[in-house]
Design an enzyme around this catalytic site. Sequence first.
Site, PDB file in Angstrom:
ATOM      1  N   HIS A 127      -8.076  -5.072  -0.252  1.00  0.00           N
ATOM      2  CA  HIS A 127      -6.830  -4.349   0.002  1.00  0.00           C
ATOM      3  C   HIS A 127      -6.349  -4.686   1.411  1.00  0.00           C
ATOM      4  CE1 HIS A 127      -4.157  -0.819  -0.639  1.00  0.00           C
ATOM      5  NE2 HIS A 127      -4.225  -0.720   0.670  1.00  0.00           N
TER       6      HIS A 127
ATOM      7  N   SER B  44       0.835  -1.205   0.000  1.00  0.00           N
ATOM      8  CA  SER B  44       0.000   0.000   0.000  1.00  0.00           C
ATOM      9  C   SER B  44       0.872   1.257   0.000  1.00  0.00           C
ATOM     10  CB  SER B  44      -0.958  -0.038   1.187  1.00  0.00           C
ATOM     11  OG  SER B  44      -1.953   0.949   1.077  1.00  0.00           O
TER      12      SER B  44
ATOM     13  N   ASP C 166      -9.623  -4.251  -5.525  1.00  0.00           N
ATOM     14  CA  ASP C 166      -9.026  -3.155  -4.761  1.00  0.00           C
ATOM     15  C   ASP C 166      -9.233  -1.840  -5.503  1.00  0.00           C
ATOM     16  OD1 ASP C 166      -7.446  -1.458  -3.298  1.00  0.00           O
ATOM     17  OD2 ASP C 166      -5.573  -2.522  -3.649  1.00  0.00           O
TER      18      ASP C 166
END
Length: 797
Positions: free
Chosen positions: A759, A461, A729
């Site tokens: 995610h 991320s 995602d």
Amino acid sequence: MAPGFCWHSPLSALAQPAAQPGGAQKRSGRASRLTHSMDLRTMTQSLVTLAEDNMAFFSSQGPGETARRLSGVFAGVREQALGLEPALCRLLSVAHLFDLDAETPANGYRSLVHTARCCLAHLLHKSRYVASNRRSIFFRTSHNLAELEAYLAALTQLRALAYYAQRLLATNQPGGLFFEGDEGLIAEFLREYITLHKGCFYGRCLGFQFTPAIRPFLQTISIGLVSFGEHYKRNETGLGVTASSLFTSGRFAIDPELRGAEFERIIQNLDVHFWKAFWNITEIEVLSSLANMTSATVRVSRLLSLPPEAFEMPLTADPKLTVTISPPLAHSGPGPVLVRLISYDLREGQDSELLSSLVKSEGPWSLELRPRPQQAPRSQSLVVHIHGGGFVAQTSKSHEPYLKSWAQELGVPILSVDYSLAPEAPFPRALEECFYAYCWAVKHCALLGSTGERICLAGDSAGGNLCFTVSLRAAAYGVRVPDGIMAAYPATMLQSTASPSRLLSLMDPLLPLSVLTKCVSAYAGGETEEHSDSDQKALGVMGLVRRDTALLFRDLRVGASSWLHSFLDLSGHKSHTNSVPTAEPMRRSVSEAALAQPGGPLGTDSLKSLTLHNLSLKDSSETSNSPELSMSAETLGPSTPSDVNFLVGPDHAPEAAKAQDELSTKDRGCSARAAFPEGFHPRRSSQGPARMLLCDSPIVKNPFMSPLLASDGMLQSLPPVHIVACALDPMLDDSVMFARRLRGLGKPVTLRVVEDLPHGFLSLAALCRETRQAAAQCVECIRLILAQPAPPTAQPV
């Protein structure tokens, strides 16, 4: 790619038989399999037929309220299914043009179609159940009615998303996944999009698009979130919130509609400090202890504090020359950088006096004290890890469980960086600290139990974003870049924009769009949100301290000096080698350069009458002359916007342009708000205007913040890149477009897309078989990077 982890494209499933169920008997599992066993048109027609049959049955049951509502809900299902199917088919017809390659059929358009098919499949299954059991005395009328109404609301909103996706397809350049219009139009698009009702996705329909094993976890998280929101309003945040207190609001557990409405209120109105506090729940001592009990046991897990001292690094081009690596300075001046060393075995150097002097106490010492066998030799490899958390939350402690598993499986030491978090420490502080820690690790790898022959940068991320930017900065300095990067579901575009996968944020319980914008605004150093009187009272003393601290750091940022010019002035660095600069005053932030740019912020007035129909009438020449995609012309020298090319390759360009022209011609005939067809009105949020700060600062276009906007020359400096993304995602398009740019430059890059997972699956690695398999994909990518290159073949003399 491991079996079971290729993307099952809805396009490729149109004429394929269903996979064998494998013994799964859950209703959600049966509904999920339907999405792969039926043609989209066949599915729609079957649903319409069943809806009409059920509608006729309940219409004949008399004037009762329940029968009337059941008849009405099936009429709505019929209407929305018939309206949605042509839009989905239109998206499917061009979705392949946006894939990285034929072996990786994944992009936001496919994800939207797949999600809509999941909803249709669930309604189809439910309609069959109703048709078979509606005469039974055991038929639970109220329960089935509530579920049908919830999924009808979801289907209505998904139809709206399909129209939004069509508008993106018509507005963008051929092959582009991100909205490329004027910034003001992008803002209007996002402000209109976020007014859509979201609560239906957070109640009974929560996580319907994900694998069934994930849904109980998401329900627990949603209950915890709304309960935590209540505690937060009562100023209990940071003052004794315990794990048990988060799940005491029983009414949210038994009332999905109430939970969905409260969930929507929270994501739209509470500020970034709430999300920072909630995401840090995993670091509560009880929860972190439980997580560590189920993770691998390692011999070394030590938190180190790297002193803020400058040191020299050799240049890659000429190791006889060196460059000075200064400690982090942005915003708050020189300060130590915290890192965590994790190693499955105790290796040479890891118990040295020098390393022990850097250990920072955090309770019981994690180095095992029981008798140990002889030290293992230094590993040839090293992994430098950068954690995710939206740039605003979590530390290496939150990610320690899967890092311990990595250390065991890979057999190499792992150094995880605990960078400073926004909004107190906005860009570029985190980048400075991660770069400093990376260079320190390269220079002192012997202390970490490694010879440093192979070094991998890994992150998820926000950490994936920092992996790319750290590598870009290493190349700019001329020092050693890592041998490869493994980025899991990375964020590569932080500019406020729209893409097909970003539309999924309307229903994503972990990454709602308003929360994404809050995190980006905090990282960019944007203005802090204004609290309403009631929320400000709820903040209490600790909340006001947090707010005032953020304001203080903002003021320091505006008065600081720019660091970009200093670290990119390579000629100065290389010509003055072996010279340690004297202590310099606090540097100016990039924010000051951004504040000096012409043009004010985007208008903050209420939503105007501009619709998506207006967006399509924007001339293509205007969109192509939009403001520069990066700050490179001002801060990075020769790079220009023309260096950035999001278009598909020449093989697809004519086909994409033709499809876009056809779609634009059709959509220009649409009237009504947001180019919705006449008579269709999606549900709007009842929570009032959302607090969605659209960060309009030029900083978000800086390639060291949004690496997707880096010039070709900068991206050429990256090592081999391996990306593991999630099909569902909201950040999927970030990965696809970044991989396509690297592929277009001839850079080695792989993109693996796992399906049906949310995610952040790395933090859920121990939850179920699917998450473990996805985490194994990340480990495999790191193993490929750390594998020693084959020796060159000897040439005959």
